[in-house]
Design a protein around this motif. Structure first.
Motif, mmCIF file in Angstrom:
data_model
loop_
_atom_site.group_PDB
_atom_site.id
_atom_site.type_symbol
_atom_site.label_atom_id
_atom_site.label_comp_id
_atom_site.label_asym_id
_atom_site.label_seq_id
_atom_site.Cartn_x
_atom_site.Cartn_y
_atom_site.Cartn_z
ATOM 1 N N UNK A 225 0.815 -1.215 0.000
ATOM 2 C CA UNK A 225 0.000 0.000 0.000
ATOM 3 C C UNK A 225 0.851 1.269 0.000
ATOM 4 N N UNK A 226 2.065 1.142 0.524
ATOM 5 C CA UNK A 226 2.969 2.298 0.532
ATOM 6 C C UNK A 226 3.703 2.424 -0.798
ATOM 7 N N UNK A 231 7.261 4.513 -8.135
ATOM 8 C CA UNK A 231 7.413 5.642 -7.232
ATOM 9 C C UNK A 231 8.696 5.609 -6.411
ATOM 10 N N UNK A 232 8.784 6.520 -5.453
ATOM 11 C CA UNK A 232 10.003 6.646 -4.634
ATOM 12 C C UNK A 232 10.219 5.427 -3.741
ATOM 13 N N UNK A 235 11.535 2.508 -5.680
ATOM 14 C CA UNK A 235 12.961 2.674 -5.973
ATOM 15 C C UNK A 235 13.801 2.302 -4.753
ATOM 16 N N UNK A 236 13.363 2.733 -3.571
ATOM 17 C CA UNK A 236 14.103 2.441 -2.342
ATOM 18 C C UNK A 236 14.099 0.947 -2.043
ATOM 19 N N UNK A 237 12.935 0.317 -2.150
ATOM 20 C CA UNK A 237 12.847 -1.115 -1.864
ATOM 21 C C UNK A 237 13.667 -1.931 -2.855
ATOM 22 N N UNK A 238 13.730 -1.470 -4.100
ATOM 23 C CA UNK A 238 14.558 -2.152 -5.085
ATOM 24 C C UNK A 238 16.013 -2.193 -4.671
#
Length: 265
Positions: A225-226, A231-232, A235-238
């Motif tokens: 859900x976040x 999105x940003x 990109x961070x989780x990647x």
């Protein structure tokens, strides 16, 4: 209520005492044993409880919580064993030590249980993993549950899962503190004032944990859900996945479990 002795009232033992008193136990229900006279006096003044030596404390109690370091447990059990009440329950808070190991240092047939608490117990927000020994029945394990519920949530597991559970919850606060520390430093590197980065990171962990706990939804659902496509957050989780965050947690918990087993051996 049972009379409870706490042998080795360090930070965790004291947290349990404070929690028990807040939950309705009376000072007369408790007897503590510590080594340092100044610590004993501080405990008497803070809680109004009796503080004595380990053997005397154990002889007065229905339940004996042993909160000393793992390498001191065997010696303490050898000391108190001959003075235990016939129906006494001995509860170890030490990491790694099996109930069979504990039973070997006590009179034959002594009821034993094993508990792995964690440090948030100091604010009543802990989780304690409990397991019964060979002679500990459901009623006695229920007493352990009542005691540890005074400092948070209690989870019962078969003893063969104790080391694994401790790797998640016992060591778990350190993983969280490290993640908070890393997120704070990341914010500072992005230009945030340290106080601002600290406030943002701390409250984010508090809020996310509460959201997961109170909604009961799977963390993967909440994470999705976040995470807007492209999105940003995506990109961070990647980046976290590329650096092996899941594999790191798997390796870390395996190392903690294996070290617990080594200590017990």
């Amino acid at each position: 209520m049972s009379t409870v002795a706490v042998v080795g009232a360090g930070a965790m033992g004291e947290a349990i005492v404070a929690g028990m008193l807040a939950r309705g136990w009376q000072p007369a229900d408790l007897v503590l044993a510590v080594r340092r006279p100044e610590h004993a006096e501080a405990l008497r003044e803070s809680y109004g409880v009796e503080v004595t030596d380990a053997v005397t404390a154990a002889a007065k109690a229905d339940v004996v919580l042993v909160g000393v370091k793992p390498y001191d447990v065997h010696g303490v059990l050898m000391q108190i064993g001959p003075r235990l009440r016939p129906d006494a329950l001995v509860v170890s808070l030490a990491v790694g030590l099996t109930t069979a190991h504990l039973e070997s240092a006590l009179p034959e047939g002594t009821s034993v249980a094993r508990v792995m608490p964690n440090t948030p117990s100091q604010i009543g927000a802990g989780v304690s993993v409990i397991s019964a020994g060979a002679s500990c029945d459901d009623a006695q394990l229920g007493v352990v549950d009542d005691i540890m519920s005074a400092v948070g949530t209690v989870v019962r597991v078969p003893e063969q899962l104790q080391d694994a559970a401790g790797a998640v919850s016992g060591s778990g606060p350190a993983y969280v503190f490290l993640a908070i520390e890393a997120l704070i430093e990341a914010g500072v590197h992005l230009g945030l004032p340290r106080t601002t980065s600290t406030q943002l990171a701390m409250q984010t962990f508090v809020g996310a944990s509460r959201l997961a706990a109170e909604t009961g939804e799977h963390p993967a659902v909440l994470r999705e859900r976040v995470t807007s496509p492209g999105g940003t957050t995506a990109a961070a989780l990647g980046e976290l996945e590329a650096r092996g965050i899941r594999a790191a947690f798997l390796a870390a918990t395996r190392a903690a479990r294996d070290r617990s087993t080594e200590i017990g051996g």
